[in-house]
Design an enzyme around this catalytic site. Sequence first.
Site, PDB file in Angstrom:
ATOM      1  N   SER A  63       0.801  -1.236   0.000  1.00  0.00           N
ATOM      2  CA  SER A  63       0.000   0.000   0.000  1.00  0.00           C
ATOM      3  C   SER A  63       0.827   1.276   0.000  1.00  0.00           C
ATOM      4  O   SER A  63       0.285   2.344  -0.253  1.00  0.00           O
ATOM      5  CB  SER A  63      -0.872   0.038   1.251  1.00  0.00           C
ATOM      6  OG  SER A  63      -2.154  -0.402   0.946  1.00  0.00           O
ATOM      7  N   LYS A  66       0.636   3.541  -2.881  1.00  0.00           N
ATOM      8  CA  LYS A  66      -0.564   4.341  -3.194  1.00  0.00           C
ATOM      9  C   LYS A  66      -0.314   5.852  -3.238  1.00  0.00           C
ATOM     10  O   LYS A  66      -0.757   6.520  -4.181  1.00  0.00           O
ATOM     11  CB  LYS A  66      -1.694   4.001  -2.207  1.00  0.00           C
ATOM     12  CG  LYS A  66      -2.231   2.566  -2.377  1.00  0.00           C
ATOM     13  CD  LYS A  66      -3.160   2.161  -1.236  1.00  0.00           C
ATOM     14  CE  LYS A  66      -3.636   0.717  -1.372  1.00  0.00           C
ATOM     15  NZ  LYS A  66      -4.411   0.265  -0.201  1.00  0.00           N
ATOM     16  N   TYR A 188      -2.451  -2.603 -10.722  1.00  0.00           N
ATOM     17  CA  TYR A 188      -2.440  -2.328  -9.281  1.00  0.00           C
ATOM     18  C   TYR A 188      -1.652  -3.418  -8.542  1.00  0.00           C
ATOM     19  O   TYR A 188      -0.824  -3.118  -7.676  1.00  0.00           O
ATOM     20  CB  TYR A 188      -3.888  -2.240  -8.772  1.00  0.00           C
ATOM     21  CG  TYR A 188      -3.990  -2.244  -7.269  1.00  0.00           C
ATOM     22  CD1 TYR A 188      -3.644  -1.118  -6.521  1.00  0.00           C
ATOM     23  CD2 TYR A 188      -4.418  -3.388  -6.574  1.00  0.00           C
ATOM     24  CE1 TYR A 188      -3.714  -1.135  -5.134  1.00  0.00           C
ATOM     25  CE2 TYR A 188      -4.481  -3.410  -5.201  1.00  0.00           C
ATOM     26  CZ  TYR A 188      -4.141  -2.283  -4.483  1.00  0.00           C
ATOM     27  OH  TYR A 188      -4.201  -2.303  -3.109  1.00  0.00           O
ATOM     28  N   TYR A 240      -4.811   3.495   7.495  1.00  0.00           N
ATOM     29  CA  TYR A 240      -6.024   2.669   7.520  1.00  0.00           C
ATOM     30  C   TYR A 240      -7.029   3.281   8.509  1.00  0.00           C
ATOM     31  O   TYR A 240      -7.111   4.505   8.602  1.00  0.00           O
ATOM     32  CB  TYR A 240      -5.688   1.214   7.886  1.00  0.00           C
ATOM     33  CG  TYR A 240      -4.634   0.583   6.998  1.00  0.00           C
ATOM     34  CD1 TYR A 240      -4.857   0.432   5.639  1.00  0.00           C
ATOM     35  CD2 TYR A 240      -3.429   0.151   7.515  1.00  0.00           C
ATOM     36  CE1 TYR A 240      -3.901  -0.171   4.824  1.00  0.00           C
ATOM     37  CE2 TYR A 240      -2.462  -0.448   6.703  1.00  0.00           C
ATOM     38  CZ  TYR A 240      -2.705  -0.596   5.358  1.00  0.00           C
ATOM     39  OH  TYR A 240      -1.780  -1.178   4.546  1.00  0.00           O
ATOM     40  N   VAL A 258       0.902  -3.675   4.062  1.00  0.00           N
ATOM     41  CA  VAL A 258       0.719  -4.953   4.758  1.00  0.00           C
ATOM     42  C   VAL A 258       1.979  -5.813   4.843  1.00  0.00           C
ATOM     43  O   VAL A 258       1.988  -6.801   5.563  1.00  0.00           O
ATOM     44  CB  VAL A 258      -0.433  -5.800   4.146  1.00  0.00           C
ATOM     45  CG1 VAL A 258      -1.775  -5.187   4.444  1.00  0.00           C
ATOM     46  CG2 VAL A 258      -0.220  -6.020   2.673  1.00  0.00           C
TER      47      VAL A 258
HETATM   48  N1  GLU Z   1      -1.663  -5.422  -2.322  1.00  0.00           N
HETATM   49  C1  GLU Z   1      -2.376  -5.303  -1.098  1.00  0.00           C
HETATM   50  C2  GLU Z   1      -3.864  -5.428  -1.364  1.00  0.00           C
HETATM   51  O1  GLU Z   1      -4.350  -4.786  -2.244  1.00  0.00           O
HETATM   52  C3  GLU Z   1      -2.059  -3.997  -0.484  1.00  0.00           C
HETATM   53  C4  GLU Z   1      -2.742  -3.828   0.795  1.00  0.00           C
HETATM   54  C5  GLU Z   1      -2.029  -2.955   1.762  1.00  0.00           C
HETATM   55  O2  GLU Z   1      -0.798  -2.890   1.837  1.00  0.00           O
HETATM   56  O3  GLU Z   1      -2.787  -2.311   2.505  1.00  0.00           O
HETATM   57  O4  GLU Z   1      -4.562  -6.167  -0.740  1.00  0.00           O
END
Ligand code: GLU
Length: 391
Positions: A63, A66, A188, A240, A258
């Site tokens: 994430s 992002k 993604y 989050y 994550v």
């Molecule tokens: N690739 C992970 C997903 O989309 C990223 C989630 C994350 O790091 O919050 O589930």
Amino acid sequence: MDPISAVLERVLEEVRPLDAGEVANYIPQLATADPDQLALAVVGPRGRVRSVGDDRVQFTIQSISKPFVLALALEERGLDAVLDHVGAEPSGEPFNAISLEDITGRPVNPMVNAGAIATTSLIEGTDVDDRTGRIVATLSAFAGRSLWIDESVYASESATGDRNRALAHLLRSHGIFEGPVDDTVESYFRQCSVLVSVRDLAVMSATLAFGGVNPVTGARVVSETSARHVLSVMSSCGMYDFSGEWLLRVGVPAKSGVSGGLLAVAPSQFGVAAFSPRLDEHGNSVRASAVVRTLSESFGMHLLDTHEGLGAPGVHVQANQGGGLRVTLGGELGFAGTERVAAVLRDLVGSASAGTPVIVDARELGRVHPGALSALRAEFDDMPEGFQLTQ
Ligand code: GLU
């Protein structure tokens, strides 16, 4: 070891005993991470990377990609077009929630998966490879070196990514994007599978901290405005469903992923990154969060702390060669600084003999806020003749 690295080492040892949390396992490949790994890196304005612990270990960015893909979308499309497709409100929900606005179907922000998938769909590209290429090039420019995708993590995520695919179908049904779902989702997944070390993340963080200029390479990666937009979204949505309490307690724009990475930004000061795979119930790394929290407390990183700089620009008074006085201003001139400069000038008026010419030299100011300069000029109207401003 230099003194700053020694401080970092101490912070790392302080949090090492924390062993709560679990390594993410919903992407099978992530479950293989060594839970005891721990690393920390910091990059300041001169681009020196200081790191301690498992600082050479590579992990997938997840994430933390992002905010950087958001930066690219902002550069390519501009803020208004981005906001047409994704909002900027904290969701208070987990990263993979179906956080879509009721009527429009617009995802609530670019830091939850739905919003990140929408952001990725905005990146130009004729197909997955083209779009991913642009994304990886941008992540690399932020990191100051060529980054690569971990194909096994990508394959693992793609094989198990039904929830993200479902989110993408929902977005498409609301007209948030138009192309094929697979193109967007695979791009993604690929962006999440880019390999980084804590050192890379710290450089990426520092690039945001210094207004879009990478302090290691000296290259401008994105505009100052895009960097600020990204930091704003990270401040309210980066951790989050813990983002509100994080802002309250730690007070820095941050983004976690994550795989256990966490990147935090002290604007104009430094970029920080920490890594440790065990996650708490929100999906944030337990030890990386503790590291950043400790640093924030000891280095005064909280965004809402008060700082002297803006209120106290440099004011240097000396005799001018041709007679009279020269007042040289330095640092940053904002609203509060104007008040201080005006007070110094008034004292000068009181002590100098009538008619003494005074030149106020603003050329060495690092940054001037236009409103502050007009306020200073307005102060001049109240001063006796003989005051002159040089810019
Ligand atoms: N690739 C992970 C997903 O989309 C990223 C989630 C994350 O790091 O919050 O589930």
